[in-house]
Design a protein around this motif. Sequence first.
Motif, PDB file in Angstrom:
ATOM      1  N   TYR A   8       0.838  -1.212   0.000  1.00 21.09           N
ATOM      2  CA  TYR A   8       0.000   0.000   0.000  1.00 21.09           C
ATOM      3  C   TYR A   8       0.864   1.249   0.000  1.00 21.09           C
ATOM      4  CZ  TYR A   8      -3.084   3.673   1.746  1.00 21.09           C
ATOM      5  OH  TYR A   8      -3.759   4.853   1.898  1.00 21.09           O
ATOM      6  N   ASP A   9       1.869   1.284   0.858  1.00 23.93           N
ATOM      7  CA  ASP A   9       2.687   2.492   1.016  1.00 23.93           C
ATOM      8  C   ASP A   9       3.475   2.828  -0.244  1.00 23.93           C
ATOM      9  OD1 ASP A   9       1.874   3.032   3.641  1.00 23.93           O
ATOM     10  OD2 ASP A   9       3.313   1.598   4.456  1.00 23.93           O
ATOM     11  N   VAL A  10       3.936   1.804  -0.949  1.00 24.64           N
ATOM     12  CA  VAL A  10       4.687   2.044  -2.190  1.00 24.64           C
ATOM     13  C   VAL A  10       3.781   2.677  -3.241  1.00 24.64           C
ATOM     14  CG1 VAL A  10       5.909   0.953  -4.109  1.00 24.64           C
ATOM     15  CG2 VAL A  10       6.354   0.212  -1.763  1.00 24.64           C
ATOM     16  N   TYR A  11       2.571   2.102  -3.395  1.00 26.03           N
ATOM     17  CA  TYR A  11       1.638   2.677  -4.368  1.00 26.03           C
ATOM     18  C   TYR A  11       1.203   4.076  -3.953  1.00 26.03           C
ATOM     19  CZ  TYR A  11      -2.598   3.687  -6.980  1.00 26.03           C
ATOM     20  OH  TYR A  11      -3.543   4.316  -7.741  1.00 26.03           O
ATOM     21  N   SER A  12       0.891   4.255  -2.677  1.00 28.18           N
ATOM     22  CA  SER A  12       0.434   5.549  -2.187  1.00 28.18           C
ATOM     23  C   SER A  12       1.485   6.630  -2.430  1.00 28.18           C
ATOM     24  CB  SER A  12       0.107   5.456  -0.687  1.00 28.18           C
ATOM     25  OG  SER A  12      -0.355   6.690  -0.202  1.00 28.18           O
ATOM     26  N   LYS A  13       2.744   6.298  -2.175  1.00 27.05           N
ATOM     27  CA  LYS A  13       3.838   7.247  -2.389  1.00 27.05           C
ATOM     28  C   LYS A  13       3.955   7.595  -3.871  1.00 27.05           C
ATOM     29  CE  LYS A  13       8.805   7.811  -1.418  1.00 27.05           C
ATOM     30  NZ  LYS A  13       9.318   7.986  -2.796  1.00 27.05           N
ATOM     31  N   TYR A  14       3.902   6.568  -4.720  1.00 32.28           N
ATOM     32  CA  TYR A  14       3.983   6.788  -6.168  1.00 32.28           C
ATOM     33  C   TYR A  14       2.832   7.667  -6.647  1.00 32.28           C
ATOM     34  CZ  TYR A  14       4.128   5.774 -11.178  1.00 32.28           C
ATOM     35  OH  TYR A  14       4.184   5.894 -12.553  1.00 32.28           O
TER      36      TYR A  14
END
Length: 373
Positions: A289-295
């Motif tokens: 989730y955090d990787v997508y959210s950051k992107y």
Amino acid sequence: MWSQKLKSGNVCYRERYENPLTGEIKVATVTIKPSGKKRTDERIAEEALREKIDKITHEAKVKDLTLEELCEKYIARQQREYKPQTAQAARRRLSTIKRLIGNKALIKRLNAPLVADKLYTGSDITYNERLTRFKALMRWAYQAGYIDDVSYLDRLQNKRVPSVRVKDAEKYLEHDEIDKLLSGMTVERWKLVTEFLILSGLRIGEFIALNDSDVDFEKREIHVTKTFSRDIHKISTTKTEMSERDVYMQDELLECAERIKKFSKEEQIQYVFQTDLFLSNGNGDYICYDVYSKYFRENTERILGRRLTPHSLRHTHTALLAESGVPLETISRRLGHADSEVTKNVYFHVTEKMREKDNDKIKSVKMLHVCYT
């Protein structure tokens, strides 16, 4: 500890202690019948005195709770009464408040000027959110008997920010913004996720949790029965009972789902792994989730000039359906909730804009060409 033999033959043991609230020195006593073994009697008396003193001073001690200790008690209550992810989310949110105010701050010494100064870091909206959480925590502390007075909370006022209706209106993408964003995304996995969320209205956690069997291409339905919780990093039940639903796949969504399925199969062949997930992270595990959210946040800022979260795609779905004339009740069922102020605000903002455009079109129309003299 000292002792005194009584006329009855029993022995009275005494121990001094300090009242944490007043600082006064008090004496606790306990009387026991001698067993003939002095050391055993002393050990029993010592344990009984310690228990008695702890009980006497307990109420005074909790009044001296630090903010960190209070937060732990609050989270423990959350863990008993709510879902694990709810308690973990509370821990995450309170960690910011503890960091800003200070873990060791005594809750009975907090006051309005201090709290307002510590919680404000430049953003009025963020300050209001922190203040809401802090007030909820302190009112719970008052109800639980950990603090006697929270009247100072009334002096903590929210900052003036745009109305909820205006704020919610900024949470979705316009048609041209959708095109720009998808065209500007260079990572195919995240581009597919973004498109799917726009077209389905699913929460990001609901998408991450999807298995292949949850996407029924024959019936054109997505079975939403679970979610991935970022707080506990596990699959959990849906947010509410209403969130468990079947989402119909219109043509665009069906086509997007087929592309994701193809992308996933090609990835499994290329990197030699198997997964039951509808879309994995590239090695068969759940998408981060955090990787997508950051992107997503970085790309909306880079491409559109404003920083949005993945949840804005859910609001975008609401806006697109509203523009297409889909009733609010139908949209709410599709999104999986009976009532949502945010959904209503986005819906009414869109329909309001449509009425304004209609009025602008009608305003310039000439229907009669009769000239009155």
